[in-house]
Design an enzyme around this catalytic site. Structure first.
Site, short mmCIF file in Angstrom:
data_model
loop_
_atom_site.label_atom_id
_atom_site.label_comp_id
_atom_site.label_asym_id
_atom_site.label_seq_id
_atom_site.Cartn_x
_atom_site.Cartn_y
_atom_site.Cartn_z
N SER A 167 0.83 -1.20 0.00
CA SER A 167 0.00 0.00 0.00
C SER A 167 0.87 1.27 0.00
O SER A 167 1.66 1.47 -0.91
CB SER A 167 -0.97 -0.03 1.18
OG SER A 167 -1.96 0.97 1.06
N ASP A 268 -9.64 -4.81 -4.96
CA ASP A 268 -8.99 -3.61 -4.41
C ASP A 268 -9.28 -2.41 -5.30
O ASP A 268 -9.14 -2.48 -6.52
CB ASP A 268 -7.48 -3.86 -4.33
CG ASP A 268 -6.71 -2.74 -3.67
OD1 ASP A 268 -7.34 -1.79 -3.17
OD2 ASP A 268 -5.46 -2.82 -3.67
#
Length: 324
Positions: A167, A268
C-alpha cells in the site's frame, strides 16, 4: 465536534481524525507488540534497534533463528509498512505476524523501518526516513562496521538486497527505487529486486473501473488521505510521487533495481492503478525482470490483515520465493 468535546478539523473514516488543536486520533491499525527472541510459530528472532537519533528512525529486525548459529549469508529485505502514510507501525501485531512468516519462508534477514507518520510529520518526511533507513542498512556492507551485528555482512548478502512494501509502503518503495536509480546507494550497493504489493497510486483522471464522477471521486480516501499527508505537494493528486505515470513524470526506465514484482488484488480499489503501473514500467524501456501477480476475489492488504487465510499464506510464500 466529537465525543471528546474537541472540534474536528479533518477526519477520514474509519482511519484517522485530526482536531483543530493539532491532536490526532488514529482509529485504525493493530496494537503494538514487542519483538521476540524466538517466535513460537516460526522460530524467527526479532529485536528493535535505533537507526538514527536525529532524525528519530527505528526498525524491527528479523532473523531466522538458525542463522544465529551459522555464518551463512542470506538475502536482506528492507521493508516499508502500509497505512496511508498516517497510521500503522512496523511494531504492530499484524505487521509482526506477517514479517515473521515472510522471514521464515524466505530464509532472509528483514529490516522493517519505523518511519515518522503524517500529519504530524507531513510528506515527504517518510520518504526521507525510509531512504535513511535503507542507506543505514547498506552501510554495513563494507565489513568495517560493527554497529548492528544482525545486519552485518556475516548474515546478510549485500549482492542480494531487496526492498518491499504494501500500500503506502509500496508507494514508498517505488519512490526509493527512483531515488536509488538516480543517486545510487552507499558503498556501490545495488538493489537486486523489489516487490510492490497493492501500491497506493492515484490520479485525477479515472482509469479502468474507477469512479468517474469527479465530485464523488474527490471524496474517496485515496484522494483525501493524500491531501492530509502532503498538503503542500506540487501538482496535487497528480504529483509523480502518487501518480508515477502522469505526463512529465520521471521515466520509469530509471527504476534502480533489476527485478520487480507488482501484486494487485481483484477487489482492491487500487487494482487498476497497479496494473497501469506495471504496463508503464514494461513500456518504459526499463531493463529488468518484471512480473505481475493478481489474486482474484481478495481485498486490499488481505495478506496482512487476514494473515492466516489460505490466500494470505499462498501470497506470502510467493513473496518469499521472490527473495532469492
Amino acid at each position: 465536534m466529537c465525543s471528546t468535546g474537541k472540534e474536528v478539523a479533518t477526519e477520514i473514516l474509519p482511519f484517522i481524525r485530526v482536531y483543530k488543536d493539532g491532536s490526532v486520533e488514529r482509529l485504525a491499525g493493530s496494537p503494538i507488540v514487542p519483538p521476540s527472541a524466538s517466535d513460537p510459530e516460526t522460530g524467527v528472532s526479532s529485536k528493535d534497534i535505533i537507526v538514527s537519533q536525529d532524525p528519530p528512525i527505528s526498525a524491527r529486525i528479523y532473523l531466522p533463528k538458525h542463522l544465529l548459529d551459522q555464518h551463512q549469508k542470506h538475502p536482506i529485505l528492507v521493508y516499508f509498512h502500509g497505512g496511508g502514510f498516517c497510521f500503522s507501525s512496523a511494531f504492530s501485531f499484524v505487521e509482526t505476524k506477517f514479517m515473521n512468516r515472510l522471514t521464515c519462508l524466505a530464509n532472509a534477514v528483514v529490516v522493517s523501518i519505523e518511519y515518522r507518520l503524517a500529519p504530524e510529520h507531513p510528506l515527504p518526511i517518510c520518504y526521507h526516513d525510509c531512504w535513511t533507513g535503507l542507506q543505514w542498512v547498506v552501510s554495513h556492507s563494507n565489513g568495517d562496521s560493527n554497529e548492528e551485528p544482525w545486519v552485518y555482512y556475516t548474515y546478510a548478502d549485500f549482492d542480494r538486497v531487496y526492498i518491499g512494501g504494501d500500500s503506502a509502503g509500496a508507494n514508498i518503495a517505488h519512490n526509493i527505487l527512483m531515488k536509488a536509480g538516480s543517486e545510487g546507494l552507499r558503498n556501490g550497493v545495488k538493489i537486486k529486486g523489489a516487490f510492490l504489493t497493492h501500491p497506493y497510486f492515484w490520479g485525477s483522471k479515472p482509469i479502468g473501473s474507477e469512479m468517474k464522477d469527479m465530485e464523488e471521486r474527490e471524496k474517496l480516501a485515496t484522494y483525501t488521505t493524500w491531501h492530509l499527508v502532503y498538503p503542500e505537494v506540487p501538482g496535487d493528486i497528480d504529483n509523480p510521487m502518487i501518480n508515477p505515470v502522469v505526463p512529465g513524470a520521471p521515466s520509469l526506465a530509471g527504476l534502480g533495481c533489476s527485478r520487480l514484482l507488482i501484486s494487485v488484488a481483484g477487489k482492491d480499489l487500487l487494482r487498476d492503478r497497479g496494473i497501469l503501473y506495471y504496463n508503464a514500467v514494461k513500456e518504459s524501456g526499463w531493463q529488468g525482470e518484471l512480473e505481475l501477480v493478481e489474486v482474484e476475489d481478495e481485498v486490499h492488504a488481505f495478506h496482512i490483515d487476514v494473515y492466516d487465510s489460505e490466500n494470505a499464506e499462498k501470497h506470502i510464500k510467493r513473496l518469499a520465493a521472490f527473495l532469492v
